[in-house]
Design a protein around this motif. Structure first.
Motif, PDB file in Angstrom:
ATOM      1  N   PRO A  75       0.951  -1.194  -0.002  1.00 60.05           N
ATOM      2  CA  PRO A  75      -0.055  -0.056  -0.035  1.00 60.05           C
ATOM      3  C   PRO A  75       0.758   1.208  -0.016  1.00 60.05           C
ATOM      4  O   PRO A  75       2.006   1.239   0.332  1.00 60.05           O
ATOM      5  N   ASP A  76       0.394   2.419  -0.437  1.00 61.21           N
ATOM      6  CA  ASP A  76       1.203   3.545  -0.335  1.00 61.21           C
ATOM      7  C   ASP A  76       1.181   4.077   0.863  1.00 61.21           C
ATOM      8  O   ASP A  76       0.443   3.677   1.843  1.00 61.21           O
ATOM      9  N   ARG A  77       2.152   5.130   1.261  1.00 58.57           N
ATOM     10  CA  ARG A  77       2.375   5.497   2.503  1.00 58.57           C
ATOM     11  C   ARG A  77       1.136   5.929   3.483  1.00 58.57           C
ATOM     12  O   ARG A  77       0.738   5.701   4.400  1.00 58.57           O
ATOM     13  N   LYS A  78       0.229   6.690   2.559  1.00 56.42           N
ATOM     14  CA  LYS A  78      -0.995   7.172   3.117  1.00 56.42           C
ATOM     15  C   LYS A  78      -1.916   6.231   3.331  1.00 56.42           C
ATOM     16  O   LYS A  78      -2.611   6.117   4.644  1.00 56.42           O
ATOM     17  N   HIS A  80      -1.205   3.166   4.042  1.00 58.37           N
ATOM     18  CA  HIS A  80      -0.750   2.282   5.232  1.00 58.37           C
ATOM     19  C   HIS A  80      -0.858   3.118   6.728  1.00 58.37           C
ATOM     20  O   HIS A  80      -1.401   2.527   7.601  1.00 58.37           O
TER      21      HIS A  80
END
Ligand SMILES: [Zn+2]
Length: 268
Positions: A75-78, A80
């Motif tokens: 998943p992307d940082r956001k 996650h």
């Protein structure tokens, strides 16, 4: 229906991966088949929200488990961060849940290798470590997807974060890993493939009953006698029969002990 059929339990089910239109019927059938408790594991945040709703509808019968399944794109940082903070809020609200399904992408990695590509494990290990850390911080059991050599990496991380309540679902691995898991008191669960997989049969013979649960990983389809059959939690009756046969114990004892293991491990 014999007496023990009312003591079935499914320690790993993807309720939200069944089509929404059939979900209720699938669960009602499970209760009718004698399933007492279901552990509903999640793929991501959207999946976690669905499983939370289901657990509110069936209190004491469905325990939700929140996490990010490893056999997917990272998943992307956001996304996650949003998942971690949503899970922390559930704990702050005093809700019951566990962490999972988390682990390492064994099948994604081996299919990439078969296609001549390399899947870097590093971001997957970092992702997993964030969930193991969270399980330690919130003092929750953790549901793991980690087979063969990946299980060793996961054992290292569990020790590093002092997480002791670990459940390796559908575990497969070499004797030294099995011994390490037994010594650490980690749980595993057995799927209907115990009917036709010698590797799983020998694992059941070897692993202590006090660390064993039954599961289906539904809607994942099975082979052998189950070819073409839709997977449902009631199929844990067959898993109980095979555990009883392989352990040389009665079916009532196998059903009762595996159910009690699920209840005490997950607190449901
Ligand atoms: Zn699963």
């Amino acid at each position: 229906m014999t007496e023990w059929h009312h003591r079935l339990s499914d320690a790993h089910l993807h309720v939200d991966l069944y089509p929404a239109a059939t979900r209720t019927a699938m669960l009602e059938q499970a209760w009718a088949d004698g399933v007492e408790a279901i552990v509903a594991v999640s793929m991501d945040l959207a999946s976690s929200k669905i499983n939370r709703e289901l657990s509110l509808r069936y209190p004491g019968r469905i325990l939700p488990v929140y996490g990010y399944h490893p056999e997917q794109v990272i998943p992307d940082r956001k996304a996650h961060a949003a998942l971690l903070s949503w899970i922390r809020q559930r704990a702050a609200d005093g809700e019951r849940f566990a962490i999972g399904e988390v682990g390492l992408p064994y099948y994604k990695r081996t299919s990439a290798a078969a296609a001549g590509e390399t899947l870097s494990l590093k971001p997957y290990i970092e992702l997993l470590e964030s969930f193991i850390g969270l399980a330690g911080e919130l003092k929750r059991p953790i549901a793991l997807h980690a087979v063969y050599e990946d299980a060793e990496t996961v054992c290292d991380l569990l020790e590093k974060h002092q997480v002791e309540k670990a459940h390796f679902h559908w575990f497969k691995g070499p004797p030294q890993t099995i011994n390490r898991m037994m010594a650490s008191g980690y749980y595993l669960s057995v799927t209907p493939d115990v009917a036709y997989e010698p590797e799983i049969q020998s694992l059941v013979t070897r692993y202590p009953l006090e660390l064993m649960m039954t599961e289906t990983d539904g809607p994942w389809p099975f082979e052998g006698p189950y070819t073409g059959q839709a997977t449902c939690p009631g199929m844990t009756a067959d898993v109980v029969r095979h555990i009883a046969r392989l352990k040389g114990i009665g079916e009532t004892e196998a059903a009762t002990r595996t159910r009690d293991n699920l209840r005490s491990f997950y607190g449901i």
